[in-house]
Design an enzyme around this catalytic site. Structure first.
Site, PDB file in Angstrom:
ATOM      1  N   ASP A 125      -0.954  -2.518 -12.202  1.00  0.00           N
ATOM      2  CA  ASP A 125      -0.162  -1.343 -11.846  1.00  0.00           C
ATOM      3  C   ASP A 125       1.170  -1.266 -12.594  1.00  0.00           C
ATOM      4  OD1 ASP A 125      -1.970  -0.213  -9.936  1.00  0.00           O
ATOM      5  OD2 ASP A 125      -1.436  -1.838  -8.572  1.00  0.00           O
ATOM      6  N   ASP A 192      -7.605   4.460 -10.609  1.00  0.00           N
ATOM      7  CA  ASP A 192      -6.131   4.473 -10.618  1.00  0.00           C
ATOM      8  C   ASP A 192      -5.565   4.040 -11.974  1.00  0.00           C
ATOM      9  OD1 ASP A 192      -7.555   3.743  -8.283  1.00  0.00           O
ATOM     10  OD2 ASP A 192      -5.750   3.160  -7.219  1.00  0.00           O
TER      11      ASP A 192
HETATM   12  N1  GLY Z   1      -3.546   1.714  -6.027  1.00  0.00           N
HETATM   13  C1  GLY Z   1      -3.122   3.018  -6.013  1.00  0.00           C
HETATM   14  C2  GLY Z   1      -3.421   3.796  -4.812  1.00  0.00           C
HETATM   15  O1  GLY Z   1      -3.515   3.253  -3.712  1.00  0.00           O
HETATM   16  O2  GLY Z   1      -3.542   4.981  -4.932  1.00  0.00           O
END
Ligand code: GLY
Length: 419
Positions: A125, A192
């Site tokens: 992330d 994501d």
């Molecule tokens: N990991 C990103 C979300 O929960 O949208």
């Protein structure tokens, strides 16, 4: 009013097969109404975030606010995937006002991320955490310390890329994933991850490693190939076989079930492919972004206000929670997509983006001053199934800092569209 194609539109159509909008459409009554509400909407945002900053004075200096749950402020350390959103929101408030108060706050909350995250690749992330915070800081201040930081974080993200797989690995050692369950996961990629590619595109274009661009295109290409059902809806979690390089597992992840459509995951796809088209001008990405947008807009389980349930296939619809965070991401994406889509589609994307944003800016979702723990939007769902099957960790019907971030971004995009 009939709008005739301009000479440039006609030429673009001849060259690409698409007619792209090259001028803003006149405002509709929905746009006029939303524009009229903006001063009061922003007034609430300023008051709420002043209150949130006040609350944060009692917290440890490395923390960021994430959500409000059970009457308490939940704060997170730099490594949490959500650590960049609050600083990013502060930058949007600074951009709106030009006021030193917001710049100082944004600087303070961004700078506390720099050293902890500079070389951190402990999860994928990276773009969420660093581009939403320092990316906006660089854009608005031009301070080279943010550029240096972003190049370092892009280098960290590249270490999660495997040349043979052609993909960035999303999760290190996933356990207890609910899916078709025949094997231990080998190489997990989640939708994501599209959101981390903007950092890589920025890196490649701004004196960083040209491989960043190759990685981001490879990730987008394989996501485009494998991550979607024929109806255009996105899977959340795929597992690739390390030997064959083929997808051999599908997992529900944060969605209701393997064949559900987790609405925020889908919103990442609308946003991520729109962004990849902006950065590369590869029409394949534009086509994918439009298919994703069309799915959202035409899904029979989408409520009339455009704000989706947390999963489009959640089992108890209509008695399921909405996810205002997914709606905010989609609104922001549509307000960008409408600037790239062919003329016949552009107006529909713009109108739908305005519709969602108008819903979010209403009392149904935008909290009153002093309520909602000082976050902006109510009614979000982080992960209803809960991490590792623990529903207590699920963040159901709460405010979330990323909903606020994409809401503010969408407001800014709307304002620029109607200028
Ligand atoms: N990991 C990103 C979300 O929960 O949208």
């Amino acid at each position: 009013m009939t709008t005739f194609p301009s000479f440039r539109t006609t030429v673009t159509t001849l060259l690409t097969g698409f007619a792209f909008p090259l001028f803003a459409a006149p405002a509709t009554s929905a746009e006029t109404d939303l524009a009229a509400k903006l001063p009061s909407v922003y007034a609430r945002c300023f008051e709420q975030y002043r209150g949130l900053l006040k609350q944060m004075e009692a917290q440890k200096p490395e923390m960021q606010p994430k959500r409000w749950q059970d009457g308490k402020l939940v704060v997170i350390p730099p490594r949490d995937w959500c650590s960049g959103f609050f600083p990013g929101s502060l930058w949007y408030l600074y951009e709106k006002t030009g006021e030193a108060f917001w710049k100082d706050a944004a600087t303070q909350y961004t700078d506390r991320l720099l050293e902890p995250l500079r070389h951190d690749a402990s999860n994928h992330d990276v773009g969420f955490r660093t581009y939403c915070s320092a990316g906006n800081a660089l854009r608005l201040t031009k301070d080279p310390k943010y550029a240096a930081f972003l190049h370092d974080t892009a280098a960290a993200l590249r270490t999660r890329y495997d040349d043979e797989m052609g993909l960035i690995c999303s999760w290190n050692n996933p356990k207890n994933l609910k899916g078709n369950g025949f094997f231990v996961p080998q190489y997990i990629v989640i939708i994501d991850n599209m959101m981390n590619l903007e950092l890589l595109e920025w890196d490649a274009k701004n004196g960083g490693d040209p491989k960043s661009d190759l990685i981001s295109r490879s990730q987008a290409d394989l996501t485009d190939l494998h991550h979607f059902r024929p109806d255009g809806s996105a899977y959340h979690v795929l597992d690739y076989n390390r030997v064959t390089k083929k997808v051999h597992g599908i997992f529900a992840g944060q969605g209701a079930c393997t064949e559900g459509t987790w609405s925020r995951g889908h919103s990442w796809a609308v946003y991520g492919f729109t962004m990849m088209y902006r950065e590369t001008k590869n029409l394949k990405y534009l086509v994918r972004a439009m298919k994703c947008a069309d799915y959202w807009m035409n899904e029979p389980n989408l409520p009339a206000d455009g704000v989706a349930y947390w999963d489009f296939k959640a089992p108890r619809i209509p008695n399921e929670e909405r996810d205002a965070s997914a709606a905010a991401v989609t609104a922001s994406a549509l307000l960008e997509l409408c600037q790239f889509a062919p003329t016949d589609k552009a107006a529909a994307y713009r109108a739908f983006g305005v519709k969602i944003l108008s819903s979010l800016a209403s009392d149904a979702y935008l909290a009153k001053t002093g309520e909602n723990g000082n976050f902006l939007l109510m009614h979000c769902v982080g992960n209803k199934p809960g991490w590792y099957g623990n529903p207590k960790s699920g963040e159901v019907d709460v405010p979330l800092n990323y909903a606020d971030y994409y809401f503010l971004e969408a407001l800014g995009r709307f304002e620029r569209l109607i200028k």
